[in-house]
Design a protein around this motif. Structure first.
Motif, PDB file in Angstrom:
ATOM      1  N   ARG A  81     -33.738   3.543  -7.989  1.00 33.88           N
ATOM      2  CA  ARG A  81     -34.792   4.311  -8.649  1.00 33.88           C
ATOM      3  C   ARG A  81     -34.370   4.732 -10.054  1.00 33.88           C
ATOM      4  NH1 ARG A  81     -38.840   9.062  -6.775  1.00 33.88           N
ATOM      5  NH2 ARG A  81     -39.709   9.337  -8.860  1.00 33.88           N
ATOM      6  N   TYR A 132     -35.758   1.359  -1.969  1.00 33.41           N
ATOM      7  CA  TYR A 132     -37.163   0.951  -1.951  1.00 33.41           C
ATOM      8  C   TYR A 132     -38.000   1.910  -2.790  1.00 33.41           C
ATOM      9  CZ  TYR A 132     -36.094  -2.460   1.614  1.00 33.41           C
ATOM     10  OH  TYR A 132     -35.581  -3.546   2.285  1.00 33.41           O
ATOM     11  N   SER A 134     -40.874   4.332  -4.025  1.00 35.67           N
ATOM     12  CA  SER A 134     -41.751   5.258  -3.316  1.00 35.67           C
ATOM     13  C   SER A 134     -43.067   5.392  -4.072  1.00 35.67           C
ATOM     14  CB  SER A 134     -41.085   6.629  -3.190  1.00 35.67           C
ATOM     15  OG  SER A 134     -41.045   7.264  -4.452  1.00 35.67           O
ATOM     16  N   GLN A 135     -44.061   5.982  -3.420  1.00 32.09           N
ATOM     17  CA  GLN A 135     -45.356   6.195  -4.058  1.00 32.09           C
ATOM     18  C   GLN A 135     -45.230   7.100  -5.276  1.00 32.09           C
ATOM     19  OE1 GLN A 135     -47.880   7.622  -0.915  1.00 32.09           O
ATOM     20  NE2 GLN A 135     -48.428   5.562  -0.271  1.00 32.09           N
ATOM     21  N   LYS A 136     -44.212   7.948  -5.306  1.00 26.32           N
ATOM     22  CA  LYS A 136     -44.010   8.845  -6.449  1.00 26.32           C
ATOM     23  C   LYS A 136     -43.679   8.079  -7.723  1.00 26.32           C
ATOM     24  CE  LYS A 136     -42.365  12.651  -3.624  1.00 26.32           C
ATOM     25  NZ  LYS A 136     -41.237  13.514  -3.287  1.00 26.32           N
TER      26      LYS A 136
END
Length: 171
Positions: A81, A132, A134-136
């Motif tokens: 991320r 992975y 995230s929607q954020k």
């Protein structure tokens, strides 16, 4: 985005072609030390990746990628991320196509691939680093690489085309 061998370059290049966009291969911006390390089976650490990501961003922001009128499609692992955040900070919002799949399928692809500096032995280190999305993180769609490549490209193109039409363009 995704680990080595999932088809990032193939998908990004074809979607860019269909859209009239610009394709950028992130691997082309690795410094020689990174390529030597990976070729020797040494996984990259965060310190080794920052210079690579910065060089990639400088290229995308340069005149080489136009004025922002055409979308830019980057084939980049962007495993963590914090790497994707780094890209967003420098390039703006991202629409992430996450290519993912079964380890054995990916390993088979890596073993069959010729002429690439990334050896199959590093797959597990990349899987270990993978965070992975995230929607954020915003727009992201995951594709299973077991699907036919034409289907992945067509669906990715449709999703991106809809996203591109709906967003105001700015550089």
């Amino acid at each position: 985005m995704g680990v080595s061998g999932v088809g990032k370059s193939t998908v990004a290049e074809e979607v860019a072609r269909r859209s009239g966009g610009i394709f950028v291969e992130a691997d082309a911006f690795h410094p020689a030390q990174n390529i030597e390390a990976m070729s020797a089976g040494i996984p990259l650490n965060d310190d080794m990746r920052w210079h690579w990501l910065e060089a990639l961003c400088l290229h995308v922001r340069s005149e080489n990628c136009g004025s922002g009128e055409s979308p830019v499609f980057i084939a980049c692992s962007a495993l963590k991320r914090k790497y994707r955040d780094f890209l967003r900070e420098r390039l703006g919002p991202l629409f992430i196509i996450h290519l993912d799949g079964d380890r054995e399928l990916i390993l088979n692809r890596l073993q069959a691939r010729k002429g690439h500096f990334m050896p199959p032995a590093l797959l597990d280190s990349q899987i270990g680093d993978l965070e992975y999305p995230s929607q954020k993180e915003g727009a992201c769609v995951r594709f299973d690489i077991a699907e036919p490549i034409d289907k992945i490209v067509s669906e990715a193109f449709s999703l991106i085309e809809n996203e591109w039409r709906e967003k105001p363009r700015h550089s």
